[in-house]
Scaffold this motif. Structure first.
Motif, PDB file in Angstrom:
ATOM      1  N   ALA A  37       1.048  -1.075  -0.034  1.00 42.44           N
ATOM      2  CA  ALA A  37       0.257  -0.026  -0.296  1.00 42.44           C
ATOM      3  C   ALA A  37       0.460   1.944  -0.214  1.00 42.44           C
ATOM      4  CB  ALA A  37      -0.887   0.211   1.111  1.00 42.44           C
ATOM      5  N   ALA A  38       1.977   0.937   0.699  1.00 41.34           N
ATOM      6  CA  ALA A  38       2.490   2.091   0.511  1.00 41.34           C
ATOM      7  C   ALA A  38       3.213   2.615  -0.457  1.00 41.34           C
ATOM      8  CB  ALA A  38       4.155   1.955   1.701  1.00 41.34           C
ATOM      9  N   SER A  39       4.081   1.542  -0.791  1.00 45.61           N
ATOM     10  CA  SER A  39       4.861   1.514  -2.122  1.00 45.61           C
ATOM     11  C   SER A  39       3.648   2.270  -3.646  1.00 45.61           C
ATOM     12  CB  SER A  39       4.878  -0.205  -3.535  1.00 45.61           C
ATOM     13  OG  SER A  39       5.210  -0.051  -4.067  1.00 45.61           O
ATOM     14  N   CYS A  40       1.859   2.310  -3.520  1.00 42.11           N
ATOM     15  CA  CYS A  40       1.226   2.496  -4.176  1.00 42.11           C
ATOM     16  C   CYS A  40       1.155   3.839  -4.033  1.00 42.11           C
ATOM     17  CB  CYS A  40      -0.030   1.317  -4.446  1.00 42.11           C
ATOM     18  SG  CYS A  40      -1.417   2.671  -4.593  1.00 42.11           S
ATOM     19  N   ARG A  41       0.416   4.057  -2.726  1.00 42.70           N
ATOM     20  CA  ARG A  41       0.796   5.412  -3.066  1.00 42.70           C
ATOM     21  C   ARG A  41       1.806   6.309  -2.978  1.00 42.70           C
ATOM     22  NH1 ARG A  41      -3.584   8.010   0.468  1.00 42.70           N
ATOM     23  NH2 ARG A  41      -2.676   9.786   1.401  1.00 42.70           N
ATOM     24  N   ARG A  88      -6.772  -1.834  -0.883  1.00 47.16           N
ATOM     25  CA  ARG A  88      -8.579  -1.612  -1.037  1.00 47.16           C
ATOM     26  C   ARG A  88      -9.041  -2.666  -1.515  1.00 47.16           C
ATOM     27  NH1 ARG A  88      -8.926   2.921   3.593  1.00 47.16           N
ATOM     28  NH2 ARG A  88      -8.181   3.884   1.663  1.00 47.16           N
ATOM     29  N   GLU A  89      -9.683  -0.739  -2.673  1.00 44.82           N
ATOM     30  CA  GLU A  89      -9.743  -0.647  -3.819  1.00 44.82           C
ATOM     31  C   GLU A  89      -8.851  -0.970  -4.899  1.00 44.82           C
ATOM     32  OE1 GLU A  89     -13.771   0.015  -3.569  1.00 44.82           O
ATOM     33  OE2 GLU A  89     -13.751   0.115  -1.441  1.00 44.82           O
ATOM     34  N   PRO A  90      -8.608  -2.159  -5.124  1.00 43.65           N
ATOM     35  CA  PRO A  90      -8.458  -2.368  -6.370  1.00 43.65           C
ATOM     36  C   PRO A  90      -8.608  -1.767  -8.290  1.00 43.65           C
ATOM     37  CG  PRO A  90      -8.279  -4.355  -5.996  1.00 43.65           C
ATOM     38  CD  PRO A  90      -9.177  -4.121  -5.003  1.00 43.65           C
ATOM     39  N   ARG A  91     -10.365  -2.148  -8.368  1.00 40.24           N
ATOM     40  CA  ARG A  91     -10.503  -2.289  -9.307  1.00 40.24           C
ATOM     41  C   ARG A  91     -10.936  -0.519  -9.785  1.00 40.24           C
ATOM     42  NH1 ARG A  91     -15.036  -5.715 -10.220  1.00 40.24           N
ATOM     43  NH2 ARG A  91     -14.997  -6.535  -7.938  1.00 40.24           N
ATOM     44  N   ILE A  96      -9.202   4.525 -11.706  1.00 38.93           N
ATOM     45  CA  ILE A  96      -9.125   6.115 -11.991  1.00 38.93           C
ATOM     46  C   ILE A  96      -7.934   6.365 -12.463  1.00 38.93           C
ATOM     47  CG2 ILE A  96      -8.344   7.658 -10.352  1.00 38.93           C
ATOM     48  CD1 ILE A  96     -10.219   6.350  -8.386  1.00 38.93           C
ATOM     49  N   LEU A  97      -6.683   4.979 -12.297  1.00 39.86           N
ATOM     50  CA  LEU A  97      -4.867   5.269 -13.161  1.00 39.86           C
ATOM     51  C   LEU A  97      -5.233   5.026 -14.773  1.00 39.86           C
ATOM     52  CD1 LEU A  97      -2.504   4.139 -10.600  1.00 39.86           C
ATOM     53  CD2 LEU A  97      -3.379   5.802 -10.871  1.00 39.86           C
ATOM     54  N   HIS A  98      -6.136   4.625 -15.022  1.00 39.77           N
ATOM     55  CA  HIS A  98      -6.016   4.424 -16.627  1.00 39.77           C
ATOM     56  C   HIS A  98      -6.595   5.332 -17.121  1.00 39.77           C
ATOM     57  CE1 HIS A  98      -4.787  -0.155 -17.313  1.00 39.77           C
ATOM     58  NE2 HIS A  98      -5.706  -0.419 -16.223  1.00 39.77           N
ATOM     59  N   ASN A  99      -7.694   6.337 -16.525  1.00 33.32           N
ATOM     60  CA  ASN A  99      -8.517   7.778 -16.778  1.00 33.32           C
ATOM     61  C   ASN A  99      -6.786   8.708 -16.825  1.00 33.32           C
ATOM     62  OD1 ASN A  99     -10.715   6.587 -17.661  1.00 33.32           O
ATOM     63  ND2 ASN A  99     -10.815   6.897 -15.592  1.00 33.32           N
ATOM     64  N   ALA A 100      -6.002   8.765 -15.492  1.00 35.86           N
ATOM     65  CA  ALA A 100      -5.303   9.236 -15.528  1.00 35.86           C
ATOM     66  C   ALA A 100      -3.950   9.026 -17.477  1.00 35.86           C
ATOM     67  CB  ALA A 100      -4.250   9.396 -14.600  1.00 35.86           C
ATOM     68  N   GLU A 101      -3.978   7.779 -16.808  1.00 40.36           N
ATOM     69  CA  GLU A 101      -2.721   7.605 -18.514  1.00 40.36           C
ATOM     70  C   GLU A 101      -3.285   7.751 -18.938  1.00 40.36           C
ATOM     71  OE1 GLU A 101       0.347   3.837 -19.274  1.00 40.36           O
ATOM     72  OE2 GLU A 101      -2.267   3.309 -18.482  1.00 40.36           O
ATOM     73  N   GLN A 102      -4.006   7.767 -19.674  1.00 39.28           N
ATOM     74  CA  GLN A 102      -4.633   8.520 -20.729  1.00 39.28           C
ATOM     75  C   GLN A 102      -4.698   9.886 -20.790  1.00 39.28           C
ATOM     76  OE1 GLN A 102      -8.880   6.625 -21.007  1.00 39.28           O
ATOM     77  NE2 GLN A 102      -7.661   4.635 -21.763  1.00 39.28           N
ATOM     78  N   GLY A 103      -5.611  10.544 -20.007  1.00 37.54           N
ATOM     79  CA  GLY A 103      -5.175  11.702 -20.017  1.00 37.54           C
ATOM     80  C   GLY A 103      -3.580  11.864 -20.438  1.00 37.54           C
ATOM     81  N   THR A 104      -2.348  11.676 -19.469  1.00 40.78           N
ATOM     82  CA  THR A 104      -1.513  12.360 -19.858  1.00 40.78           C
ATOM     83  C   THR A 104      -0.609  11.755 -21.148  1.00 40.78           C
ATOM     84  OG1 THR A 104      -0.658  11.133 -17.918  1.00 40.78           O
ATOM     85  CG2 THR A 104       1.244  11.482 -18.375  1.00 40.78           C
ATOM     86  N   TYR A 138      -5.575  13.259  -6.854  1.00 40.01           N
ATOM     87  CA  TYR A 138      -6.222  13.111  -5.941  1.00 40.01           C
ATOM     88  C   TYR A 138      -7.360  11.986  -5.646  1.00 40.01           C
ATOM     89  CZ  TYR A 138      -3.849  17.702  -5.594  1.00 40.01           C
ATOM     90  OH  TYR A 138      -3.960  19.182  -5.443  1.00 40.01           O
ATOM     91  N   LYS A 139      -8.208  11.721  -6.360  1.00 39.89           N
ATOM     92  CA  LYS A 139      -9.094  10.854  -6.579  1.00 39.89           C
ATOM     93  C   LYS A 139      -7.796   9.093  -5.608  1.00 39.89           C
ATOM     94  CE  LYS A 139     -13.096  11.601  -9.370  1.00 39.89           C
ATOM     95  NZ  LYS A 139     -13.789  11.564 -10.279  1.00 39.89           N
ATOM     96  N   ALA A 140      -7.380   9.219  -7.094  1.00 37.04           N
ATOM     97  CA  ALA A 140      -6.231   7.749  -6.652  1.00 37.04           C
ATOM     98  C   ALA A 140      -5.879   7.509  -5.434  1.00 37.04           C
ATOM     99  CB  ALA A 140      -5.626   7.378  -7.752  1.00 37.04           C
ATOM    100  N   LEU A 141      -5.751   8.937  -5.237  1.00 42.67           N
ATOM    101  CA  LEU A 141      -4.528   8.882  -3.662  1.00 42.67           C
ATOM    102  C   LEU A 141      -5.416   9.091  -2.411  1.00 42.67           C
ATOM    103  CD1 LEU A 141      -1.996  12.011  -3.476  1.00 42.67           C
ATOM    104  CD2 LEU A 141      -1.483   9.618  -3.270  1.00 42.67           C
ATOM    105  N   ARG A 142      -6.991   9.566  -2.647  1.00 46.16           N
ATOM    106  CA  ARG A 142      -7.944   9.027  -1.996  1.00 46.16           C
ATOM    107  C   ARG A 142      -8.030   7.642  -1.608  1.00 46.16           C
ATOM    108  NH1 ARG A 142     -12.046  12.948  -3.456  1.00 46.16           N
ATOM    109  NH2 ARG A 142     -13.114  11.232  -3.890  1.00 46.16           N
ATOM    110  N   TYR A 143      -7.939   7.235  -2.935  1.00 43.82           N
ATOM    111  CA  TYR A 143      -8.911   5.835  -2.725  1.00 43.82           C
ATOM    112  C   TYR A 143      -7.402   4.995  -1.877  1.00 43.82           C
ATOM    113  CZ  TYR A 143     -13.528   6.180  -4.526  1.00 43.82           C
ATOM    114  OH  TYR A 143     -14.822   6.538  -4.592  1.00 43.82           O
ATOM    115  N   SER A 144      -6.542   4.931  -2.111  1.00 46.40           N
ATOM    116  CA  SER A 144      -5.428   4.487  -1.639  1.00 46.40           C
ATOM    117  C   SER A 144      -4.867   3.995  -1.010  1.00 46.40           C
ATOM    118  CB  SER A 144      -3.473   4.318  -3.178  1.00 46.40           C
ATOM    119  OG  SER A 144      -3.035   5.566  -2.503  1.00 46.40           O
TER     120      SER A 144
END
Length: 144
Positions: A37-41, A88-91, A96-104, A138-144
């Motif tokens: 979890a720390a690595s993810c965050r 905790r909520e991997p899906r 969210i991260l896929h959307n962020a990747e596409q935006g990047t 920011y959303k992903a940080l909140r969920y991680s």
């Protein structure tokens, strides 16, 4: 001038405490789920930091630099997708991260277009995409 190394000091310390050298050097191990979890965050936070650098470069019309930073951000997000598989909520985080990747990717494309074609509208589109990525991270940080 110092002539001994830290290893010799550790060996002497281990012998004095009658502990094996590896026990003298080892730190207490964290549970696997906590470190994952720390690595993810941490990866999400570093992607967020890179995205903020890209936003700063885009605001200053440094489109070439912004495109490079967007590429680095995309790599961090890809690593975060892999590291967050045990969160905790991997899906939810993965989506969210896929959307962020596409935006990047979109921001990188628009920054390259703005740099090559001197197109300010493409620069504005890149900046808008980077702000969207910021919101996703920011959303992903909140969920991680």
């Amino acid at each position: 001038m110092r002539t001994s190394t830290g290893l010799i000091s550790t060996l002497v310390l281990g012998a004095a405490l009658s502990l094996p050298v590896t026990a003298a050097q080892a730190a207490p191990a964290a549970p696997a789920s906590v470190s994952a979890a720390a690595s993810c965050r941490g990866l999400i936070a570093s992607a967020n930091s890179l995205n903020n650098k890209a936003i700063s470069a885009s605001r200053g019309r440094g489109y070439k630099k912004a495109a490079k930073v967007n590429h680095a951000t995309e790599g961090k997000i890809a690593n975060a997708i892999w590291a967050c598989r045990h969160a905790r909520e991997p899906r939810v985080i993965r989506a969210i991260l896929h959307n962020a990747e596409q935006g990047t990717q979109s921001a990188e494309h628009f920054n390259k277009k703005a740099y090559i074609e001197h197109d300010r509208r493409a620069g504005k589109a890149a900046l808008d995409s980077e702000y969207d990525v910021r919101r996703y991270l920011y959303k992903a940080l909140r969920y991680s």
